[in-house]
Motif scaffolding. Structure first.
Motif, PDB file in Angstrom:
ATOM      1  N   UNK A 245      20.884  94.272  56.439  1.00 49.55           N
ATOM      2  CA  UNK A 245      20.964  93.252  57.492  1.00 49.55           C
ATOM      3  C   UNK A 245      21.190  93.968  58.825  1.00 49.55           C
ATOM      4  N   UNK A 246      20.404  93.586  59.815  1.00 51.10           N
ATOM      5  CA  UNK A 246      20.474  94.277  61.106  1.00 51.10           C
ATOM      6  C   UNK A 246      21.423  93.532  62.045  1.00 51.10           C
ATOM      7  N   UNK A 247      22.268  94.277  62.738  1.00 49.02           N
ATOM      8  CA  UNK A 247      23.082  93.663  63.790  1.00 49.02           C
ATOM      9  C   UNK A 247      23.192  94.639  64.956  1.00 49.02           C
ATOM     10  N   UNK A 248      23.612  94.107  66.070  1.00 45.63           N
ATOM     11  CA  UNK A 248      23.754  94.956  67.250  1.00 45.63           C
ATOM     12  C   UNK A 248      25.156  95.541  67.248  1.00 45.63           C
ATOM     13  N   UNK A 249      25.276  96.860  67.147  1.00 45.96           N
ATOM     14  CA  UNK A 249      26.586  97.506  67.194  1.00 45.96           C
ATOM     15  C   UNK A 249      27.020  97.710  68.635  1.00 45.96           C
ATOM     16  N   UNK A 251      26.840 100.388  70.563  1.00 45.53           N
ATOM     17  CA  UNK A 251      25.874 101.096  71.430  1.00 45.53           C
ATOM     18  C   UNK A 251      24.450 101.068  70.905  1.00 45.53           C
ATOM     19  N   UNK A 252      24.277 100.691  69.648  1.00 41.93           N
ATOM     20  CA  UNK A 252      22.921 100.711  69.079  1.00 41.93           C
ATOM     21  C   UNK A 252      22.817  99.727  67.922  1.00 41.93           C
ATOM     22  N   UNK A 253      21.601  99.582  67.385  1.00 46.73           N
ATOM     23  CA  UNK A 253      21.432  98.714  66.225  1.00 46.73           C
ATOM     24  C   UNK A 253      22.039  99.378  64.995  1.00 46.73           C
ATOM     25  N   UNK A 254      22.566  98.551  64.109  1.00 54.49           N
ATOM     26  CA  UNK A 254      23.192  99.062  62.889  1.00 54.49           C
ATOM     27  C   UNK A 254      22.653  98.229  61.731  1.00 54.49           C
ATOM     28  N   UNK A 255      22.317  98.914  60.625  1.00 59.79           N
ATOM     29  CA  UNK A 255      21.913  98.176  59.426  1.00 59.79           C
ATOM     30  C   UNK A 255      23.065  98.243  58.430  1.00 59.79           C
ATOM     31  N   UNK A 256      23.499  97.076  57.956  1.00 57.11           N
ATOM     32  CA  UNK A 256      24.486  97.057  56.873  1.00 57.11           C
ATOM     33  C   UNK A 256      23.713  97.008  55.569  1.00 57.11           C
ATOM     34  N   UNK A 257      23.910  98.022  54.734  1.00 59.37           N
ATOM     35  CA  UNK A 257      23.211  98.063  53.444  1.00 59.37           C
ATOM     36  C   UNK A 257      24.171  98.661  52.425  1.00 59.37           C
ATOM     37  N   UNK A 258      24.049  98.251  51.166  1.00 57.15           N
ATOM     38  CA  UNK A 258      24.999  98.671  50.134  1.00 57.15           C
ATOM     39  C   UNK A 258      26.400  98.351  50.662  1.00 57.15           C
ATOM     40  N   UNK A 259      27.295  99.378  50.679  1.00 55.12           N
ATOM     41  CA  UNK A 259      28.625  99.118  51.230  1.00 55.12           C
ATOM     42  C   UNK A 259      28.837  99.908  52.509  1.00 55.12           C
ATOM     43  N   UNK A 260      27.733 100.303  53.153  1.00 53.72           N
ATOM     44  CA  UNK A 260      27.915 101.165  54.333  1.00 53.72           C
ATOM     45  C   UNK A 260      27.126 100.653  55.530  1.00 53.72           C
ATOM     46  N   UNK A 261      27.317 101.334  56.621  1.00 53.92           N
ATOM     47  CA  UNK A 261      26.574 101.011  57.836  1.00 53.92           C
ATOM     48  C   UNK A 261      25.680 102.195  58.191  1.00 53.92           C
ATOM     49  N   UNK A 262      24.463 101.861  58.592  1.00 55.82           N
ATOM     50  CA  UNK A 262      23.509 102.910  58.966  1.00 55.82           C
ATOM     51  C   UNK A 262      23.086 102.661  60.410  1.00 55.82           C
ATOM     52  N   UNK A 263      23.601 103.459  61.350  1.00 59.40           N
ATOM     53  CA  UNK A 263      23.172 103.279  62.739  1.00 59.40           C
ATOM     54  C   UNK A 263      21.735 103.748  62.899  1.00 59.40           C
ATOM     55  N   UNK A 264      20.958 103.005  63.652  1.00 57.67           N
ATOM     56  CA  UNK A 264      19.562 103.429  63.859  1.00 57.67           C
ATOM     57  C   UNK A 264      19.289 103.565  65.349  1.00 57.67           C
ATOM     58  N   UNK A 265      18.991 104.774  65.745  1.00 57.90           N
ATOM     59  CA  UNK A 265      18.639 104.971  67.145  1.00 57.90           C
ATOM     60  C   UNK A 265      17.250 105.578  67.228  1.00 57.90           C
ATOM     61  N   UNK A 266      16.909 106.133  68.335  1.00 60.60           N
ATOM     62  CA  UNK A 266      15.617 106.783  68.500  1.00 60.60           C
ATOM     63  C   UNK A 266      14.461 105.825  68.248  1.00 60.60           C
ATOM     64  N   UNK A 267      13.376 106.376  67.700  1.00 59.96           N
ATOM     65  CA  UNK A 267      12.161 105.572  67.550  1.00 59.96           C
ATOM     66  C   UNK A 267      12.339 104.465  66.510  1.00 59.96           C
ATOM     67  N   UNK A 268      13.143 104.743  65.462  1.00 60.90           N
ATOM     68  CA  UNK A 268      13.345 103.717  64.434  1.00 60.90           C
ATOM     69  C   UNK A 268      14.093 102.528  65.044  1.00 60.90           C
ATOM     70  N   UNK A 270      14.141 101.686  68.163  1.00 61.39           N
ATOM     71  CA  UNK A 270      13.255 100.994  69.111  1.00 61.39           C
ATOM     72  C   UNK A 270      12.290 100.077  68.365  1.00 61.39           C
ATOM     73  N   UNK A 271      11.728 100.583  67.252  1.00 64.41           N
ATOM     74  CA  UNK A 271      10.775  99.773  66.482  1.00 64.41           C
ATOM     75  C   UNK A 271      11.474  98.568  65.870  1.00 64.41           C
ATOM     76  N   UNK A 272      12.687  98.790  65.414  1.00 57.88           N
ATOM     77  CA  UNK A 272      13.455  97.708  64.796  1.00 57.88           C
ATOM     78  C   UNK A 272      13.800  96.641  65.842  1.00 57.88           C
ATOM     79  N   UNK A 273      14.186  97.116  67.045  1.00 59.67           N
ATOM     80  CA  UNK A 273      14.484  96.183  68.130  1.00 59.67           C
ATOM     81  C   UNK A 273      13.262  95.362  68.498  1.00 59.67           C
ATOM     82  N   UNK A 274      12.099  96.044  68.548  1.00 62.50           N
ATOM     83  CA  UNK A 274      10.862  95.348  68.922  1.00 62.50           C
ATOM     84  C   UNK A 274      10.464  94.344  67.853  1.00 62.50           C
ATOM     85  N   UNK A 275      10.734  94.685  66.589  1.00 58.13           N
ATOM     86  CA  UNK A 275      10.334  93.792  65.487  1.00 58.13           C
ATOM     87  C   UNK A 275      11.208  92.538  65.457  1.00 58.13           C
ATOM     88  N   UNK A 276      12.442  92.667  65.940  1.00 59.49           N
ATOM     89  CA  UNK A 276      13.336  91.512  66.024  1.00 59.49           C
ATOM     90  C   UNK A 276      13.673  90.887  64.678  1.00 59.49           C
TER      91      UNK A 276
END
Ligand code: ATP
Length: 364
Positions: A245-249, A251-268, A270-276
């Motif tokens: 599940x994607x949320x806005x952290x 400073x950047x987008x963060x994906x909550x998956x399994x029991x952890x958080x995965x921050x996504x920056x850079x091109x990924x 940007x693509x995730x932000x654009x995909x909405x």
């Protein structure tokens, strides 16, 4: 040799599409693999190329001519099937030279060329035997030799190694590569075996349910899958694909998956932000998750329970349960892990792939 082009190729069997709008270009001299699960349309595609099946629509180019209306024998391609039909009453020598004799080539040319091909394929000592006196692998080589002696513009191979045992299959994979390197004949090779696909092809065309999913060199298919189907098909054990599940952290987008958080920056990011999208699938390969110390909290760190340990000598495959997901991990040999033990793992967050949860297409 010849370039092969399939243009909007379509094949319908009683209302159902076996091949759906296939566009594929095989370069002159290229070794192209068509791979995909059973029933995805591989053989139908090859049979249309050989001329044994008429397309419902679309065009097939071999070299500089459209061959839709050209009879199979005039297409100048040699097809080797899983069940290679050799003439049982003829010796291997006669089987090999059959086409050349039909074409009226001279005795000395036939003798020389059969000798060369037999030597190359390691079947010289078998030339005076009949097919029934050969093993499956030897018959396979005779079928390949016969096809080579036709000097076709293209080779069409349909699961040619599937009748062989594992050791002979590995040997024949190398031999086919060597023959291809030596003769440079444009080759289209159908298989459902991803090891064959990954090890033999210059490029791989991966099909599913009649549709082309991606065409790329093996390493690109592995590292940059176009969608979740490709990601799951290529690689063994399979890529781990879990919901996120994607949320806005902060400073950047963060994906909550399994029991952890995965921050996504850079091109990924940007693509995730654009995909909405807020629901995604997160993919990481078994070698992209490894053990870490118990005290290491942080991005991509999860805690799980070992369910299965498979020592393979050079490495160990471990299945780890994290909540509802069973993750495949590749650990070094002698991992020291036992079923039932708790383990902390860290996902290589730089390499995770993100897919659209609905469409399956790659977002980043
Ligand atoms: P496999 O790996 O099992 O050989 P494949 O990818 O080669 O599968 P095809 O043999 O091309 O698949 O078949 C594609 C689809 O077309 C399948 O659903 C199959 O049932 C169907 N099909 C193939 N030939 C015919 C036929 N002659 N009549 C009707 N349906 C057919």
């Amino acid at each position: 040799m010849a370039r092969i082009v399939l243009e909007h190729l379509q094949k319908e069997f009683r209302g159902s599409l076996a091949v759906d709008d296939l566009d594929l270009e095989v370069a002159d001299g290229e070794f192209m693999i068509i791979v995909g699960p059973s029933g995805c349309g591989k053989t139908t595609t090859l049979r249309m190329l050989a001329g044994f099946e008429a397309p419902s629509s679309g065009r097939i180019w071999i070299g500089d001519r459209v061959v839709n209306d050209v009879a199979p024998k005039d297409r100048d391609v040699a097809m080797v099937f899983q069940n290679y039909a050799l003439f049982p009453h003829m010796t291997i020598r006669k089987n090999l030279s059959f086409g050349m004799r039909v074409r009226g080539e001279s005795k000395s040319t036939i003798e020389r060329q059969v000798g060369e091909v037999a030597d190359m394929l390691g079947i010289t000592s078998l030339l005076d035997r009949r097919p029934a006196q050969l093993s499956g692998g030897e018959r396979q080589r005779v079928a390949l030799g016969r096809a080579l002696l036709r000097k076709p513009r293209a080779f069409l191979l349909d699961e040619p190694l599937s009748n062989l045992d594992a050791a002979l299959r590995a040997q024949m994979r190398l031999e086919l590569k060597r023959i291809h390197a030596q003769f440079g004949i444009t080759t289209v090779y159908v298989t459902h075996d991803q090891v064959e696909a990954m090890t033999m092809g210059d490029r791989i065309a991966l099909m599913n349910k009649g549709s082309l999913q991606q065409v790329a060199p093996p390493e690109v298919l592995y590292s940059e899958p176009a969608n979740v189907f490709v990601a799951g098909f290529v690689g063994s054990p399979k890529m781990n694909i879990v919901p996120g599940r994607v949320r806005l952290g902060a400073t950047m987008l963060v994906i909550s998956a399994l029991t952890c958080e995965i921050p996504v920056n850079g091109s990924v990011g940007a693509a995730l932000g654009a995909a909405g999208k807020d629901q995604v699938l997160v993919g990481f390969r078994p070698e992209e998750i490894g053990p870490c110390g118990a005290g290491k909290p942080g991005p991509g760190v999860v805690k799980g329970t070992v369910e299965l340990v498979e020592p393979l000598g050079s490495e160990t495959h471990v299945a780890v349960r994290v909540g509802a997901e069973l993750l495949s991990c590749k650990f070094p040999a002698r991992s020291g892990l036992a079923a039932g033990s708790d383990v902390h793992l860290v996902i290589d967050i730089e390499r995770v792939k993100v897919f659209d949860a609905d469409a399956g297409s790659r977002i980043g």
